[in-house]
Design an enzyme around this catalytic site. Sequence first.
Site, PDB file in Angstrom:
ATOM      1  N   ALA A 101     -10.259 -32.048 -12.963  1.00 25.70           N
ATOM      2  CA  ALA A 101      -9.964 -33.132 -13.907  1.00 25.70           C
ATOM      3  C   ALA A 101      -8.972 -34.074 -13.226  1.00 25.70           C
ATOM      4  CB  ALA A 101      -9.368 -32.548 -15.179  1.00 25.70           C
ATOM      5  N   GLY A 144     -11.598 -28.256 -12.888  1.00 28.40           N
ATOM      6  CA  GLY A 144     -12.767 -28.764 -13.607  1.00 28.40           C
ATOM      7  C   GLY A 144     -13.989 -28.901 -12.712  1.00 28.40           C
ATOM      8  N   GLU A 147     -15.488 -25.570 -12.750  1.00 27.68           N
ATOM      9  CA  GLU A 147     -16.038 -25.374 -14.101  1.00 27.68           C
ATOM     10  C   GLU A 147     -17.334 -26.165 -14.292  1.00 27.68           C
ATOM     11  OE1 GLU A 147     -12.277 -26.562 -15.858  1.00 27.68           O
ATOM     12  OE2 GLU A 147     -12.041 -24.585 -16.760  1.00 27.68           O
ATOM     13  N   GLU A 167      -5.293 -24.596 -11.801  1.00 28.01           N
ATOM     14  CA  GLU A 167      -4.548 -25.188 -12.918  1.00 28.01           C
ATOM     15  C   GLU A 167      -3.169 -24.556 -13.094  1.00 28.01           C
ATOM     16  OE1 GLU A 167      -7.723 -24.240 -13.007  1.00 28.01           O
ATOM     17  OE2 GLU A 167      -8.956 -25.734 -14.041  1.00 28.01           O
TER      18      GLU A 167
HETATM   19  C1  LIG Z   1      -9.684 -29.000 -16.035  1.00 28.17           C
HETATM   20  C2  LIG Z   1      -8.438 -29.100 -15.525  1.00 28.17           C
HETATM   21  C3  LIG Z   1      -7.272 -28.912 -16.386  1.00 28.17           C
HETATM   22  C4  LIG Z   1      -8.248 -29.406 -14.101  1.00 28.17           C
HETATM   23  O1  LIG Z   1      -9.211 -29.534 -13.405  1.00 28.17           O
HETATM   24  S1  LIG Z   1      -6.681 -29.614 -13.441  1.00 28.17           S
HETATM   25  C5  LIG Z   1      -6.955 -30.122 -11.754  1.00 28.17           C
HETATM   26  C6  LIG Z   1      -7.248 -28.971 -10.857  1.00 28.17           C
HETATM   27  N1  LIG Z   1      -7.386 -29.414  -9.496  1.00 28.17           N
HETATM   28  C7  LIG Z   1      -6.358 -29.425  -8.626  1.00 28.17           C
HETATM   29  O2  LIG Z   1      -5.253 -29.027  -8.937  1.00 28.17           O
HETATM   30  C8  LIG Z   1      -6.660 -29.919  -7.224  1.00 28.17           C
HETATM   31  C9  LIG Z   1      -5.804 -31.134  -6.909  1.00 28.17           C
HETATM   32  N2  LIG Z   1      -6.047 -31.600  -5.561  1.00 28.17           N
HETATM   33  C10 LIG Z   1      -5.564 -30.984  -4.463  1.00 28.17           C
HETATM   34  O3  LIG Z   1      -4.928 -29.952  -4.526  1.00 28.17           O
HETATM   35  C11 LIG Z   1      -5.790 -31.639  -3.137  1.00 28.17           C
HETATM   36  O4  LIG Z   1      -6.154 -32.979  -3.377  1.00 28.17           O
HETATM   37  C12 LIG Z   1      -6.904 -30.983  -2.285  1.00 28.17           C
HETATM   38  C13 LIG Z   1      -8.213 -30.854  -3.077  1.00 28.17           C
HETATM   39  C14 LIG Z   1      -6.464 -29.586  -1.831  1.00 28.17           C
HETATM   40  C15 LIG Z   1      -7.233 -31.861  -1.046  1.00 28.17           C
HETATM   41  O5  LIG Z   1      -6.044 -32.155  -0.356  1.00 28.17           O
HETATM   42  P1  LIG Z   1      -6.035 -33.342   0.745  1.00 28.17           P
HETATM   43  O6  LIG Z   1      -7.207 -33.206   1.632  1.00 28.17           O
HETATM   44  O7  LIG Z   1      -4.690 -33.318   1.351  1.00 28.17           O
HETATM   45  O8  LIG Z   1      -6.266 -34.667  -0.081  1.00 28.17           O
HETATM   46  P2  LIG Z   1      -5.224 -35.418  -1.041  1.00 28.17           P
HETATM   47  O9  LIG Z   1      -4.473 -36.413  -0.238  1.00 28.17           O
HETATM   48  O10 LIG Z   1      -4.416 -34.458  -1.848  1.00 28.17           O
HETATM   49  O11 LIG Z   1      -6.236 -36.154  -2.043  1.00 28.17           O
HETATM   50  C16 LIG Z   1      -6.855 -37.393  -1.760  1.00 28.17           C
HETATM   51  C17 LIG Z   1      -6.649 -38.308  -2.940  1.00 28.17           C
HETATM   52  O12 LIG Z   1      -7.310 -37.733  -4.048  1.00 28.17           O
HETATM   53  C18 LIG Z   1      -6.415 -37.607  -5.145  1.00 28.17           C
HETATM   54  N3  LIG Z   1      -6.741 -36.410  -5.911  1.00 28.17           N
HETATM   55  C19 LIG Z   1      -7.153 -35.194  -5.463  1.00 28.17           C
HETATM   56  N4  LIG Z   1      -7.363 -34.364  -6.487  1.00 28.17           N
HETATM   57  C20 LIG Z   1      -7.088 -35.056  -7.610  1.00 28.17           C
HETATM   58  C21 LIG Z   1      -7.130 -34.735  -8.989  1.00 28.17           C
HETATM   59  N5  LIG Z   1      -7.557 -33.545  -9.438  1.00 28.17           N
HETATM   60  N6  LIG Z   1      -6.772 -35.684  -9.862  1.00 28.17           N
HETATM   61  C22 LIG Z   1      -6.385 -36.905  -9.459  1.00 28.17           C
HETATM   62  N7  LIG Z   1      -6.353 -37.265  -8.163  1.00 28.17           N
HETATM   63  C23 LIG Z   1      -6.694 -36.353  -7.247  1.00 28.17           C
HETATM   64  C24 LIG Z   1      -5.049 -37.455  -4.489  1.00 28.17           C
HETATM   65  O13 LIG Z   1      -4.022 -37.781  -5.386  1.00 28.17           O
HETATM   66  C25 LIG Z   1      -5.180 -38.440  -3.353  1.00 28.17           C
HETATM   67  O14 LIG Z   1      -5.016 -39.737  -3.857  1.00 28.17           O
HETATM   68  P3  LIG Z   1      -3.988 -40.767  -3.142  1.00 28.17           P
HETATM   69  O15 LIG Z   1      -4.594 -40.983  -1.787  1.00 28.17           O
HETATM   70  O16 LIG Z   1      -4.046 -41.980  -4.015  1.00 28.17           O
HETATM   71  O17 LIG Z   1      -2.683 -40.084  -3.073  1.00 28.17           O
END
Ligand SMILES: C=C(C)C(=O)SCCNC(=O)CCNC(=O)[C@H](O)C(C)(C)COP(=O)(O)OP(=O)(O)OC[C@H]1O[C@@H](n2cnc3c(N)ncnc32)[C@H](O)[C@@H]1OP(=O)(O)O
Length: 293
Positions: A101, A144, A147, A167
């Site tokens: 998400a 998500g 999911e 999460e």
């Molecule tokens: C249903 C629910 C509640 C949920 O899904 S909660 C979300 C669960 N998902 C997460 O926690 C994963 C979040 N993302 C990450 O941990 C990391 O992005 C990864 C996937 C490990 C990849 O890492 P990297 O290769 O270093 O890429 P990274 O620089 O973090 O991401 C690239 C861009 O995508 C953005 N991005 C990645 N995942 C995102 C997310 N879930 N939401 C919003 N933006 C996201 C990130 O902020 C970045 O944007 P910017 O360049 O403007 O800073």
Amino acid sequence: MANIAKLFTVRTQTLLQAAARQPQVATRFSSTGSNWEFIKTEVTGEKKNVAVITLNRPKALNALCNGLMKELSTALKAYGKDANISAIVLTGSEKAFAAGADIKEMAPNTYSQCIQGNFLNDWTEVARTQKPIIAAVNGYALGGGCELAMMCDIIYAGDKAKFGQPEIALGTIPGAGGTQRLTRVVGKSKAMEMCLTGNMINAQEAEKVGLVSKVIPADQLLGEAVKLGEKIGTHSNLIVQLCKEAVNTAYETTLQEGLKFERRTFHATFSTADRKEGMQAFVEKRPAKFTSE
Ligand SMILES: C=C(C)C(=O)SCCNC(=O)CCNC(=O)[C@H](O)C(C)(C)COP(=O)(O)OP(=O)(O)OC[C@H]1O[C@@H](n2cnc3c(N)ncnc32)[C@H](O)[C@@H]1OP(=O)(O)O
């Protein structure tokens, strides 16, 4: 038991009626013909009966913002009604199927907004799709994203794919099936480990625990997923729909109720032209010509 029989009768009648009502020509989206912002769509396969929906928000690793989920629901609904489409493939990019998400979008949400807006409820269109839907997962399928893949019927993974429910590290828990579908698929210990640590598993481990049915070299993934859709598309769309519903029932009822539902659905296929044709074609040693009737 009476309840499940009643439920069966109503659901099967509805399914058969809905299938009979399907228009022969419905909206067809192509990669060039639509104004999507967050997805791409195309119809492919030798018989042009497999729809491919590609999540296309590369800057945010396909984070599932509201706009993206709305477009995905719209495309799924349209393909669901399109009698020419036998199967749908859902995919992302090489780096990410979907990183979850959209954290930036949901960060300001309050409890009251989540409750009153039933946050994430509109994601269920994917699980409601009556046609077979195959997730072709390359790269990250997190939160998500994992999911979403689990809402699909079959998951094929590229060999570099990574699955996880991170999460917990954000101070929340999975909200679109991560604690439920994952547990049913991989069992309590593995699901608990993934949800409580937020650790990812790779494609090979995902295959070992039954989360994905096949691991494929990343560059061949989409082609193989489309071939799978084409293979499903050689059968009767109507019977495929009934079969999908029967398999899904295994997750939603007790074994006895599921067996009863399966038996009655099996019986119902004997009221269809496609069941007659399938058996007749076998006897006459020729390919079956299904009409979904
Ligand atoms: C249903 C629910 C509640 C949920 O899904 S909660 C979300 C669960 N998902 C997460 O926690 C994963 C979040 N993302 C990450 O941990 C990391 O992005 C990864 C996937 C490990 C990849 O890492 P990297 O290769 O270093 O890429 P990274 O620089 O973090 O991401 C690239 C861009 O995508 C953005 N991005 C990645 N995942 C995102 C997310 N879930 N939401 C919003 N933006 C996201 C990130 O902020 C970045 O944007 P910017 O360049 O403007 O800073």
